[in-house]
Design a protein around this motif. Sequence first.
Motif, PDB file in Angstrom:
ATOM      1  N   ASP A   9       0.818  -1.208   0.000  1.00 46.47           N
ATOM      2  CA  ASP A   9       0.000   0.000   0.000  1.00 46.47           C
ATOM      3  C   ASP A   9       0.850   1.255   0.000  1.00 46.47           C
ATOM      4  OD1 ASP A   9      -2.284  -1.553   0.123  1.00 46.47           O
ATOM      5  OD2 ASP A   9      -2.332  -1.540   2.294  1.00 46.47           O
ATOM      6  N   THR A  10       2.147   1.121  -0.170  1.00 41.67           N
ATOM      7  CA  THR A  10       3.058   2.236   0.003  1.00 41.67           C
ATOM      8  C   THR A  10       3.480   2.864  -1.319  1.00 41.67           C
ATOM      9  OG1 THR A  10       3.921   1.236   2.016  1.00 41.67           O
ATOM     10  CG2 THR A  10       5.288   2.908   0.999  1.00 41.67           C
ATOM     11  N   VAL A  11       3.418   4.179  -1.337  1.00 42.34           N
ATOM     12  CA  VAL A  11       4.016   4.979  -2.398  1.00 42.34           C
ATOM     13  C   VAL A  11       4.931   5.951  -1.681  1.00 42.34           C
ATOM     14  CG1 VAL A  11       3.593   6.765  -4.142  1.00 42.34           C
ATOM     15  CG2 VAL A  11       2.081   4.778  -4.003  1.00 42.34           C
ATOM     16  N   ARG A  12       6.150   6.075  -2.170  1.00 45.05           N
ATOM     17  CA  ARG A  12       7.098   7.000  -1.553  1.00 45.05           C
ATOM     18  C   ARG A  12       7.869   7.732  -2.637  1.00 45.05           C
ATOM     19  NH1 ARG A  12      12.072   5.028  -2.517  1.00 45.05           N
ATOM     20  NH2 ARG A  12      12.487   2.803  -2.328  1.00 45.05           N
ATOM     21  N   ALA A  13       8.506   8.821  -2.239  1.00 43.92           N
ATOM     22  CA  ALA A  13       9.369   9.549  -3.164  1.00 43.92           C
ATOM     23  C   ALA A  13      10.553   8.653  -3.528  1.00 43.92           C
ATOM     24  CB  ALA A  13       9.859  10.839  -2.526  1.00 43.92           C
ATOM     25  N   ALA A  14      10.918   8.685  -4.802  1.00 48.13           N
ATOM     26  CA  ALA A  14      12.090   7.915  -5.241  1.00 48.13           C
ATOM     27  C   ALA A  14      13.334   8.519  -4.604  1.00 48.13           C
ATOM     28  CB  ALA A  14      12.202   7.950  -6.758  1.00 48.13           C
ATOM     29  N   ARG A  15      14.324   7.672  -4.404  1.00 47.49           N
ATOM     30  CA  ARG A  15      15.587   8.135  -3.830  1.00 47.49           C
ATOM     31  C   ARG A  15      16.741   7.489  -4.587  1.00 47.49           C
ATOM     32  NH1 ARG A  15      13.226   5.444   1.324  1.00 47.49           N
ATOM     33  NH2 ARG A  15      13.755   3.278   0.982  1.00 47.49           N
ATOM     34  N   PRO A  16      17.940   8.073  -4.460  1.00 44.84           N
ATOM     35  CA  PRO A  16      19.091   7.476  -5.140  1.00 44.84           C
ATOM     36  C   PRO A  16      19.185   5.981  -4.824  1.00 44.84           C
ATOM     37  CG  PRO A  16      19.687   9.596  -4.236  1.00 44.84           C
ATOM     38  CD  PRO A  16      18.303   9.280  -3.708  1.00 44.84           C
ATOM     39  N   GLY A  17      19.444   5.209  -5.849  1.00 48.36           N
ATOM     40  CA  GLY A  17      19.483   3.759  -5.728  1.00 48.36           C
ATOM     41  C   GLY A  17      18.254   3.099  -6.328  1.00 48.36           C
ATOM     42  N   ASP A  18      17.170   3.881  -6.526  1.00 57.25           N
ATOM     43  CA  ASP A  18      15.936   3.342  -7.110  1.00 57.25           C
ATOM     44  C   ASP A  18      15.976   3.295  -8.636  1.00 57.25           C
ATOM     45  OD1 ASP A  18      14.861   3.127  -4.561  1.00 57.25           O
ATOM     46  OD2 ASP A  18      13.617   4.928  -4.742  1.00 57.25           O
ATOM     47  N   GLU A  19      16.952   3.979  -9.241  1.00 56.39           N
ATOM     48  CA  GLU A  19      16.942   4.154 -10.697  1.00 56.39           C
ATOM     49  C   GLU A  19      17.044   2.847 -11.486  1.00 56.39           C
ATOM     50  OE1 GLU A  19      20.962   4.760  -8.996  1.00 56.39           O
ATOM     51  OE2 GLU A  19      19.122   5.900  -8.680  1.00 56.39           O
ATOM     52  N   ALA A  20      17.736   1.858 -10.981  1.00 57.94           N
ATOM     53  CA  ALA A  20      17.846   0.590 -11.721  1.00 57.94           C
ATOM     54  C   ALA A  20      16.482  -0.090 -11.819  1.00 57.94           C
ATOM     55  CB  ALA A  20      18.875  -0.332 -11.067  1.00 57.94           C
ATOM     56  N   ALA A  21      15.746  -0.128 -10.727  1.00 62.97           N
ATOM     57  CA  ALA A  21      14.417  -0.743 -10.748  1.00 62.97           C
ATOM     58  C   ALA A  21      13.466   0.053 -11.632  1.00 62.97           C
ATOM     59  CB  ALA A  21      13.863  -0.850  -9.330  1.00 62.97           C
ATOM     60  N   ILE A  22      13.533   1.377 -11.566  1.00 59.27           N
ATOM     61  CA  ILE A  22      12.669   2.229 -12.387  1.00 59.27           C
ATOM     62  C   ILE A  22      12.967   2.001 -13.870  1.00 59.27           C
ATOM     63  CG2 ILE A  22      12.209   4.638 -13.014  1.00 59.27           C
ATOM     64  CD1 ILE A  22      12.617   5.290  -9.982  1.00 59.27           C
ATOM     65  N   ALA A  23      14.241   1.991 -14.236  1.00 57.78           N
ATOM     66  CA  ALA A  23      14.623   1.780 -15.629  1.00 57.78           C
ATOM     67  C   ALA A  23      14.171   0.401 -16.114  1.00 57.78           C
ATOM     68  CB  ALA A  23      16.132   1.929 -15.791  1.00 57.78           C
ATOM     69  N   ARG A  24      14.359  -0.625 -15.303  1.00 59.30           N
ATOM     70  CA  ARG A  24      13.946  -1.980 -15.679  1.00 59.30           C
ATOM     71  C   ARG A  24      12.438  -2.025 -15.929  1.00 59.30           C
ATOM     72  NH1 ARG A  24      11.439  -5.214 -12.832  1.00 59.30           N
ATOM     73  NH2 ARG A  24      12.074  -4.353 -10.829  1.00 59.30           N
ATOM     74  N   ILE A  25      11.658  -1.410 -15.050  1.00 57.54           N
ATOM     75  CA  ILE A  25      10.199  -1.395 -15.206  1.00 57.54           C
ATOM     76  C   ILE A  25       9.807  -0.632 -16.466  1.00 57.54           C
ATOM     77  CG2 ILE A  25       8.059  -0.454 -14.230  1.00 57.54           C
ATOM     78  CD1 ILE A  25       9.360  -1.154 -11.431  1.00 57.54           C
ATOM     79  N   GLN A  26      10.470   0.498 -16.722  1.00 55.02           N
ATOM     80  CA  GLN A  26      10.130   1.267 -17.913  1.00 55.02           C
ATOM     81  C   GLN A  26      10.428   0.475 -19.183  1.00 55.02           C
ATOM     82  OE1 GLN A  26      11.999   5.153 -18.575  1.00 55.02           O
ATOM     83  NE2 GLN A  26       9.985   5.821 -19.292  1.00 55.02           N
ATOM     84  N   VAL A  27      11.590  -0.124 -19.269  1.00 55.94           N
ATOM     85  CA  VAL A  27      11.939  -0.899 -20.463  1.00 55.94           C
ATOM     86  C   VAL A  27      11.023  -2.116 -20.601  1.00 55.94           C
ATOM     87  CG1 VAL A  27      13.750  -2.297 -21.547  1.00 55.94           C
ATOM     88  CG2 VAL A  27      14.295  -0.024 -20.623  1.00 55.94           C
ATOM     89  N   GLU A  28      10.732  -2.821 -19.507  1.00 55.94           N
ATOM     90  CA  GLU A  28       9.808  -3.965 -19.577  1.00 55.94           C
ATOM     91  C   GLU A  28       8.439  -3.520 -20.085  1.00 55.94           C
ATOM     92  OE1 GLU A  28       9.501  -5.755 -15.713  1.00 55.94           O
ATOM     93  OE2 GLU A  28      11.512  -6.628 -15.811  1.00 55.94           O
ATOM     94  N   SER A  29       7.975  -2.365 -19.619  1.00 55.92           N
ATOM     95  CA  SER A  29       6.670  -1.855 -20.034  1.00 55.92           C
ATOM     96  C   SER A  29       6.669  -1.488 -21.504  1.00 55.92           C
ATOM     97  CB  SER A  29       6.281  -0.640 -19.183  1.00 55.92           C
ATOM     98  OG  SER A  29       6.119  -1.022 -17.838  1.00 55.92           O
ATOM     99  N   TRP A  30       7.736  -0.838 -21.966  1.00 55.43           N
ATOM    100  CA  TRP A  30       7.831  -0.485 -23.384  1.00 55.43           C
ATOM    101  C   TRP A  30       7.852  -1.735 -24.248  1.00 55.43           C
ATOM    102  CZ3 TRP A  30      12.431   3.427 -22.924  1.00 55.43           C
ATOM    103  CH2 TRP A  30      11.965   4.639 -22.427  1.00 55.43           C
ATOM    104  N   VAL A  31       8.657  -2.725 -23.864  1.00 47.28           N
ATOM    105  CA  VAL A  31       8.746  -3.965 -24.637  1.00 47.28           C
ATOM    106  C   VAL A  31       7.394  -4.672 -24.640  1.00 47.28           C
ATOM    107  CG1 VAL A  31       9.791  -6.266 -24.696  1.00 47.28           C
ATOM    108  CG2 VAL A  31      11.240  -4.244 -24.399  1.00 47.28           C
ATOM    109  N   SER A  32       6.710  -4.667 -23.504  1.00 46.16           N
ATOM    110  CA  SER A  32       5.397  -5.294 -23.428  1.00 46.16           C
ATOM    111  C   SER A  32       4.404  -4.604 -24.364  1.00 46.16           C
ATOM    112  CB  SER A  32       4.890  -5.240 -21.984  1.00 46.16           C
ATOM    113  OG  SER A  32       3.588  -5.744 -21.889  1.00 46.16           O
TER     114      SER A  32
END
Length: 174
Positions: A9-32
């Motif tokens: 149930d949690t949404v939080r502000a992104a912080r340094p170190g989150d960028e790898a997961a964000i990039a992976r999700i974005q690329v997976e979403s684009w490919v999908s």
Amino acid sequence: MSTPASPADTVRAARPGDEAAIARIQVESWVSALGERLGPRRHTAFDLEAVEQGWRQAISEPPSPGHQVFVALGDEGEIVGFVACAPPKDLIALEIAPDRRRRGHGSRLLAAAADHMRSHGARSMRLWSLEKDRVRVDFLKMAGFAEAGMRRELDGPGITIPEQLWHTDLTPEA
């Protein structure tokens, strides 16, 4: 006494170190969403490292104090989605990992984005979406967005990517 929210149930502000997961999700979403159009190179069409670097900069050095990236967390506290806000009214990206959709993460991210945008004076919010992404179109309609009647084409990895603009009102109903 209320029960504490679970990590899901949690949404939080992104912080340094989150960028790898964000990039992976974005690329997976684009490919999908673009898979068929990308053809046989669908898994190598996007430069994951470049996407990650872009998100690293967006999180660590946002272009303005109002720019903000939020992440949604799954059951184990892992990042399962994100939204990037650029006041006064633009959502730069809204992505949920394809295998984590339909669990409320997108709705929670949109609520956080709307609150953030309102706090920066926004009266409306808009987002560009792939024209043929039926899952996203259905989600945006359900969330109260409507087509704005504008389209654009982006140059993608060997393809043209058509997008349409969606918008919603953030003012309270009288």
